[in-house]
Write a protein that holds these residues in place. Structure first.
Motif, mmCIF file in Angstrom:
data_model
loop_
_atom_site.group_PDB
_atom_site.id
_atom_site.type_symbol
_atom_site.label_atom_id
_atom_site.label_comp_id
_atom_site.label_asym_id
_atom_site.label_seq_id
_atom_site.Cartn_x
_atom_site.Cartn_y
_atom_site.Cartn_z
ATOM 1 N N GLY A 177 6.352 8.979 -15.695
ATOM 2 C CA GLY A 177 7.243 10.105 -15.885
ATOM 3 C C GLY A 177 8.689 9.635 -15.904
ATOM 4 O O GLY A 177 8.988 8.452 -15.789
ATOM 5 N N LEU A 178 9.609 10.622 -16.072
ATOM 6 C CA LEU A 178 11.032 10.282 -16.070
ATOM 7 C C LEU A 178 11.429 9.715 -14.720
ATOM 8 O O LEU A 178 12.229 8.811 -14.612
ATOM 9 C CB LEU A 178 11.862 11.534 -16.389
ATOM 10 N N PHE A 179 10.849 10.273 -13.660
ATOM 11 C CA PHE A 179 11.044 9.755 -12.310
ATOM 12 C C PHE A 179 9.684 9.303 -11.804
ATOM 13 O O PHE A 179 8.748 10.095 -11.739
ATOM 14 C CB PHE A 179 11.610 10.832 -11.380
ATOM 15 N N GLU A 180 9.582 8.049 -11.443
ATOM 16 C CA GLU A 180 8.298 7.521 -10.987
ATOM 17 C C GLU A 180 8.113 7.888 -9.517
ATOM 18 O O GLU A 180 8.327 7.091 -8.615
ATOM 19 C CB GLU A 180 8.238 6.013 -11.203
ATOM 20 N N ILE A 181 7.719 9.146 -9.290
ATOM 21 C CA ILE A 181 7.565 9.655 -7.938
ATOM 22 C C ILE A 181 6.099 9.975 -7.692
ATOM 23 O O ILE A 181 5.498 10.765 -8.407
ATOM 24 C CB ILE A 181 8.413 10.929 -7.730
ATOM 25 N N ALA A 182 5.542 9.330 -6.667
ATOM 26 C CA ALA A 182 4.186 9.646 -6.228
ATOM 27 C C ALA A 182 3.187 9.710 -7.374
ATOM 28 O O ALA A 182 2.364 10.611 -7.446
ATOM 29 C CB ALA A 182 4.185 10.960 -5.457
ATOM 30 N N SER A 183 3.263 8.771 -8.302
ATOM 31 C CA SER A 183 2.323 8.746 -9.412
ATOM 32 C C SER A 183 0.941 8.382 -8.910
ATOM 33 O O SER A 183 0.759 7.439 -8.144
ATOM 34 C CB SER A 183 2.780 7.737 -10.472
ATOM 35 N N LYS A 184 -0.051 9.139 -9.356
ATOM 36 C CA LYS A 184 -1.435 8.860 -8.958
ATOM 37 C C LYS A 184 -1.903 7.513 -9.515
ATOM 38 O O LYS A 184 -2.885 6.953 -9.035
ATOM 39 C CB LYS A 184 -2.349 9.969 -9.453
ATOM 40 N N ASP A 185 -1.218 6.981 -10.540
ATOM 41 C CA ASP A 185 -1.621 5.693 -11.110
ATOM 42 C C ASP A 185 -1.428 4.547 -10.117
ATOM 43 O O ASP A 185 -2.071 3.507 -10.231
ATOM 44 C CB ASP A 185 -0.817 5.399 -12.386
ATOM 45 N N GLU A 186 -0.519 4.730 -9.157
ATOM 46 C CA GLU A 186 -0.257 3.694 -8.158
ATOM 47 C C GLU A 186 -0.646 4.154 -6.757
ATOM 48 O O GLU A 186 -0.151 3.644 -5.766
ATOM 49 C CB GLU A 186 1.224 3.311 -8.176
ATOM 50 N N ALA A 187 -1.545 5.138 -6.688
ATOM 51 C CA ALA A 187 -1.897 5.746 -5.400
ATOM 52 C C ALA A 187 -3.256 5.274 -4.899
ATOM 53 O O ALA A 187 -4.151 4.940 -5.669
ATOM 54 C CB ALA A 187 -1.896 7.262 -5.530
ATOM 55 N N ILE A 188 -3.361 5.247 -3.581
ATOM 56 C CA ILE A 188 -4.628 5.007 -2.897
ATOM 57 C C ILE A 188 -4.787 6.120 -1.869
ATOM 58 O O ILE A 188 -3.836 6.446 -1.156
ATOM 59 C CB ILE A 188 -4.657 3.649 -2.176
ATOM 60 N N MET A 189 -5.965 6.695 -1.810
ATOM 61 C CA MET A 189 -6.218 7.772 -0.858
ATOM 62 C C MET A 189 -7.409 7.394 0.011
ATOM 63 O O MET A 189 -8.447 6.944 -0.493
ATOM 64 C CB MET A 189 -6.490 9.076 -1.617
ATOM 65 N N ILE A 190 -7.227 7.536 1.324
ATOM 66 C CA ILE A 190 -8.293 7.206 2.273
ATOM 67 C C ILE A 190 -8.367 8.323 3.313
ATOM 68 O O ILE A 190 -7.449 9.143 3.430
ATOM 69 C CB ILE A 190 -8.040 5.846 2.975
ATOM 70 N N PRO A 191 -9.458 8.402 4.096
ATOM 71 C CA PRO A 191 -9.529 9.391 5.181
ATOM 72 C C PRO A 191 -8.389 9.204 6.183
ATOM 73 O O PRO A 191 -7.965 8.074 6.452
ATOM 74 C CB PRO A 191 -10.893 9.112 5.815
ATOM 75 N N TYR A 192 -7.917 10.317 6.744
ATOM 76 C CA TYR A 192 -6.784 10.257 7.668
ATOM 77 C C TYR A 192 -7.088 9.392 8.893
ATOM 78 O O TYR A 192 -6.241 8.636 9.363
ATOM 79 C CB TYR A 192 -6.385 11.660 8.110
ATOM 80 N N GLY A 193 -8.312 9.475 9.392
ATOM 81 C CA GLY A 193 -8.686 8.659 10.545
ATOM 82 C C GLY A 193 -8.605 7.175 10.243
ATOM 83 O O GLY A 193 -8.186 6.374 11.094
ATOM 84 N N SER A 194 -8.988 6.784 9.034
ATOM 85 C CA SER A 194 -8.886 5.377 8.624
ATOM 86 C C SER A 194 -7.429 4.960 8.503
ATOM 87 O O SER A 194 -7.056 3.824 8.823
ATOM 88 C CB SER A 194 -9.606 5.175 7.286
ATOM 89 N N PHE A 195 -6.590 5.889 8.061
ATOM 90 C CA PHE A 195 -5.157 5.609 7.922
ATOM 91 C C PHE A 195 -4.530 5.315 9.285
ATOM 92 O O PHE A 195 -3.705 4.399 9.425
ATOM 93 C CB PHE A 195 -4.469 6.800 7.256
ATOM 94 N N THR A 196 -4.933 6.087 10.313
ATOM 95 C CA THR A 196 -4.348 5.887 11.646
ATOM 96 C C THR A 196 -4.775 4.564 12.283
ATOM 97 O O THR A 196 -4.143 4.098 13.230
ATOM 98 C CB THR A 196 -4.736 7.048 12.578
ATOM 99 N N LYS A 197 -5.843 3.966 11.779
ATOM 100 C CA LYS A 197 -6.237 2.644 12.259
ATOM 101 C C LYS A 197 -5.314 1.552 11.705
ATOM 102 O O LYS A 197 -5.191 0.471 12.290
ATOM 103 C CB LYS A 197 -7.673 2.331 11.841
ATOM 104 N N LEU A 198 -4.663 1.856 10.576
ATOM 105 C CA LEU A 198 -3.791 0.875 9.922
ATOM 106 C C LEU A 198 -2.326 1.063 10.288
ATOM 107 O O LEU A 198 -1.565 0.099 10.355
ATOM 108 C CB LEU A 198 -3.942 0.975 8.394
ATOM 109 N N TYR A 199 -1.920 2.322 10.500
ATOM 110 C CA TYR A 199 -0.510 2.629 10.755
ATOM 111 C C TYR A 199 -0.389 3.586 11.935
ATOM 112 O O TYR A 199 -1.252 4.444 12.141
ATOM 113 C CB TYR A 199 0.140 3.271 9.515
ATOM 114 N N TYR A 200 0.725 3.454 12.640
ATOM 115 C CA TYR A 200 1.025 4.363 13.739
ATOM 116 C C TYR A 200 1.818 5.526 13.156
ATOM 117 O O TYR A 200 2.999 5.387 12.800
ATOM 118 C CB TYR A 200 1.821 3.657 14.839
ATOM 119 N N VAL A 201 1.169 6.657 13.039
ATOM 120 C CA VAL A 201 1.811 7.830 12.443
ATOM 121 C C VAL A 201 2.880 8.371 13.383
ATOM 122 O O VAL A 201 2.636 8.542 14.583
ATOM 123 C CB VAL A 201 0.760 8.921 12.146
ATOM 124 N N GLY A 202 4.065 8.633 12.833
ATOM 125 C CA GLY A 202 5.172 9.149 13.631
ATOM 126 C C GLY A 202 6.222 8.101 13.935
ATOM 127 O O GLY A 202 7.205 8.378 14.612
#
Length: 414
Positions: A202-227
């Motif tokens: 797009g004109l602004f490359e914001i949150a493009s699904k072409d460069e996105a990865i989606m995982i379960p939230y619980g799996s995400f918290t194992k990788l990163y400390y949310v907050g």
């Protein structure tokens, strides 16, 4: 039948006027051509830019309210320091709102971070990793080219499964189907179960699904400390269509969140409710100003063009005074003469206007990177309408003078 005859004679006389003094006519019509070109070109550019920009923000969803610390839209007095001290959203608040909200279609919770994903010797840097709950698909549209979305069991059990974008898939597994393959995120293996549909740049490359990865939230918290470290969880609520402006939903959200966070009546909200309409309205107001500038720029050119057409019509009346006298002596009514010259002025103006529209149409074929110019039917009709109006305004006075000529005096002027 008489109107068809009038139009045909007007076209014939207009063509004769074009042929008799082609240079003068072209120079006179140039103003209308430039004016219509300026206005329609600006509108086409504005419409294309606005469509492109708004599509870049499509990830915000429609009819959706998000709960964040910061306000999306701010002015020169934006109190970022106050927003910075606000508490982060948490999973408990999401569950509370999911169970309590009555004016919502769905509620979801997510958090994002930039990461590097690997598969064998291949890697992709700068991908947007998002951890989501099962209700994410109920708030936002998830378009998959192949594979499937997470099951509720996979979400609740925090399984290491993932959805990936087209750019990531092409980089990690060029020429191969990524479904069922493994990827690594921060040393943890994930199995690809879905592939997002390609969005393109797009004109602004914001949150493009072409460069996105989606995982379960619980799996995400194992990788990163949310907050921490800029990883801010977001609560998104999809409103009901019957709730115009989402007023009822906003009021209910404010009441529930204040109660959940234990805010006293005298304390101000320590959260912001953001709607995609905020950004869309801001974008729209900016382009309204640009459109107004287009009207001003094109208006001066059209004004000059209108004078040019009026000049042609005055000359045409002068050159055909004897013919007008003969027509009136043979019984031609005043309105016949009036419409004859008025239609001629409109036809001449339309020639200039259509020429301007054709130039804009030709410009739409020029490649401008990610910006696609599209000449809409609405702008074509607008250009033709303006051209017709200019023809009427420019031709009404000469046509009226021609209609009021005395037939005897007109014949004597030969």
């Amino acid at each position: 039948m008489i109107y068809i005859k009038l139009i045909w004679e007007s076209i014939r006389f207009a063509l004769q006027a074009l042929k008799s003094n082609l240079t003068r006519t072209i120079l006179s019509l140039l103003g209308v051509t430039v004016g219509i070109f300026a206005i329609i070109a600006v509108f086409t550019l504005v419409d294309s830019l606005e469509k492109n920009i708004k599509s870049s923000f499509s990830f915000l969803g429609s009819n959706v309210v998000t709960v964040n610390r910061f306000q999306f839209v701010g002015g020169p007095d934006y109190p970022w320091w106050k927003y910075f001290r606000r508490p982060y959203n948490n999973y408990g608040e999401y569950v509370f709102l999911r169970d309590k909200l009555r004016n919502a279609e769905a509620v979801t919770f997510s958090a994002s971070a930039n990461t590097t994903v690997q598969a064998g010797s291949n890697s992709y840097k700068g991908s947007n990793l998002t951890g989501v709950v099962f209700t994410y698909k109920d708030v936002y549209d998830i378009e998959l080219e192949s594979g499937r979305f997470f099951t509720e069991l996979e979400i609740n059990a925090s399984r290491n499964v993932a959805l990936i974008g087209q750019k990531i898939a092409n980089t990690l597994y060029p020429g191969r189907d990524p479904i069922g393959k493994e990827i690594k995120i921060k040393g943890n293996k994930f199995v690809v179960i879905g592939l997002f549909e390609e969005e393109g740049e797009g004109l602004f490359e914001i949150a493009s699904k072409d460069e996105a990865i989606m995982i379960p939230y619980g799996s995400f918290t194992k990788l990163y400390y949310v907050g921490r470290n800029g990883i801010e969880p977001s609560i998104a609520v999809k409103g009901k269509d019957a709730d115009v402006g989402l007023i009822a939903l906003e009021n209910e959200l404010i009441g529930l969140l204040r109660a959940k966070r234990g805010l006293k009546p005298t304390e101000e909200d320590n959260f912001s409710l953001n709607k995609s309409e905020f950004i869309m309205n801001t974008i729209g107001s900016i382009f309204d100003v640009i459109s107004a500038a287009g009207w001003v720029i094109g208006g001066f050119s059209i004004l000059v063009g209108g004078f040019g057409i009026a000049n042609i019509m005055f000359v045409s009346v002068k050159e055909r005074t004897n013919i007008i006298g003969i027509q009136k002596s043979l019984g031609a009514k005043n309105y016949f003469i009036l419409f004859q010259f008025l239609f001629e002025a409109v036809f001449l103006s339309l020639i200039g206007g259509i020429a301007g529209i054709l130039i804009v149409y030709a410009i739409t074929f020029i490649q401008l990177g990610t910006l696609e110019l599209v000449l809409s039917f609405k702008n074509v009709v607008l250009g033709i309408g303006i051209s017709s109006a200019i023809g009427v305004v420019s031709g009404i006075v000469p046509a009226t003078l021609a209609a009021r000529l005395d037939p005897v005096e007109a014949i004597r002027s030969a």
